[in-house]
Design an enzyme around this catalytic site. Structure first.
Site, mmCIF file in Angstrom:
data_model
loop_
_atom_site.group_PDB
_atom_site.id
_atom_site.type_symbol
_atom_site.label_atom_id
_atom_site.label_comp_id
_atom_site.label_asym_id
_atom_site.label_seq_id
_atom_site.Cartn_x
_atom_site.Cartn_y
_atom_site.Cartn_z
ATOM 1 N N ASP A 23 70.725 95.776 46.501
ATOM 2 C CA ASP A 23 71.010 95.929 45.078
ATOM 3 C C ASP A 23 70.077 96.955 44.453
ATOM 4 O O ASP A 23 69.055 97.323 45.021
ATOM 5 C CB ASP A 23 70.829 94.576 44.361
ATOM 6 C CG ASP A 23 71.772 93.510 44.897
ATOM 7 O OD1 ASP A 23 72.885 93.879 45.308
ATOM 8 O OD2 ASP A 23 71.383 92.332 44.923
ATOM 9 N N TYR A 88 64.422 90.165 55.938
ATOM 10 C CA TYR A 88 63.957 90.615 54.629
ATOM 11 C C TYR A 88 62.539 90.124 54.387
ATOM 12 O O TYR A 88 62.156 89.038 54.840
ATOM 13 C CB TYR A 88 64.845 90.062 53.514
ATOM 14 C CG TYR A 88 66.179 90.750 53.349
ATOM 15 C CD1 TYR A 88 66.339 91.820 52.468
ATOM 16 C CD2 TYR A 88 67.295 90.317 54.055
ATOM 17 C CE1 TYR A 88 67.567 92.432 52.299
ATOM 18 C CE2 TYR A 88 68.525 90.927 53.901
ATOM 19 C CZ TYR A 88 68.655 91.991 53.015
ATOM 20 O OH TYR A 88 69.882 92.602 52.860
#
Length: 238
Positions: A23, A88
């Site tokens: 994002d 992540y």
């Protein structure tokens, strides 16, 4: 990236697909993009040297994007089904005052966090679960079930004022990692009397309204994407 490819190959038709979602404001150390050319044959692409692809694309890219490697893959190869794991990191700075050099890449929180408590939460996330409670709206997926292989909090190896949440899984839903982080931080910061099993109740609810905050995008980093076979074993280096 598309703009840079268009400048490098101004007369070619192509389509690019990113391997993992990032994002706005999220960082990636290991993002991969597959580019499909309609009018460049594999033989023509193979003749292009690495300096053309890597240095050529970097010449046109903005300063916050850098191409590291490029491979020519077989025409029938599709990268998405070969992804086996994504990792992540969510980075948090706990210094008494915000560090302006870390603000773009770390979420700043004033005060300490109990990592033992945070890990007592994250331990419940490991395994195969329905993560619907941690998915933001606007994502069309066949299933909200995902498998997490690793989920833990730790201090940075550089200093004790930085901590990180590391999570690896078969795949992730829209803003799933940021919702996992935000919920755990809320429980650790503002609901200290809540038992760690609360995270299980949120999982079982399968309802986004039961989870808590979405952590800011700045702290999230796509660290690694793993494939069934290394791409340099499948394709040719350009």
């Amino acid at each position: 990236l598309d703009s840079s490819i268009s400048k490098l190959f101004p007369h070619s038709s192509f389509k690019s697909i990113g391997v993992s979602r990032t994002d706005t404001g999220v960082h990636a150390q290991d993002q991969w993009v597959q580019v499909y050319f309609d009018d460049l044959t594999p033989d023509k692409l193979l003749k292009l040297q690495q300096i053309t692809w890597v240095r050529g694309l970097n010449r046109f890219l903005p300063s916050d994007i850098g191409i590291q490697k490029a491979y020519l893959l077989p025409p029938d190869f599709h990268i998405h089904p070969t992804v086996t794991q994504k990792t992540y990191l969510y980075k948090i700075n706990l210094s008494a005052s915000p560090d302006p050099f870390k603000r773009p890449t770390h979420h700043w929180i004033w005060g300490g966090l109990d990592l033992d408590y945070l890990n007592s939460l994250s331990n419940h996330l490991i395994g195969k679960h329905d993560f619907a409670s941690f998915q933001n709206s606007g994502s069309d997926v066949a299933t909200t079930t995902r498998t997490l292989f690793e989920a833990h909090w730790d201090y940075s190896s550089y200093n004790k004022s930085d901590i990180f949440f590391k999570v690896s899984g078969s795949g992730f839903l829209k803003q799933m990692v940021r919702n996992l982080v935000g919920t755990q931080l809320d429980l650790a910061l503002y609901r200290s009397q809540v038992e760690p099993k609360r995270i299980i109740e949120i999982l079982l609810a399968k309802d986004r309204s039961q989870a808590l905050s979405t952590a800011p995008a700045c702290g999230l980093h796509l660290e690694r994407v793993a494939f069934e076979s290394p791409l340099d074993k499948i394709g040719h280096s350009l």
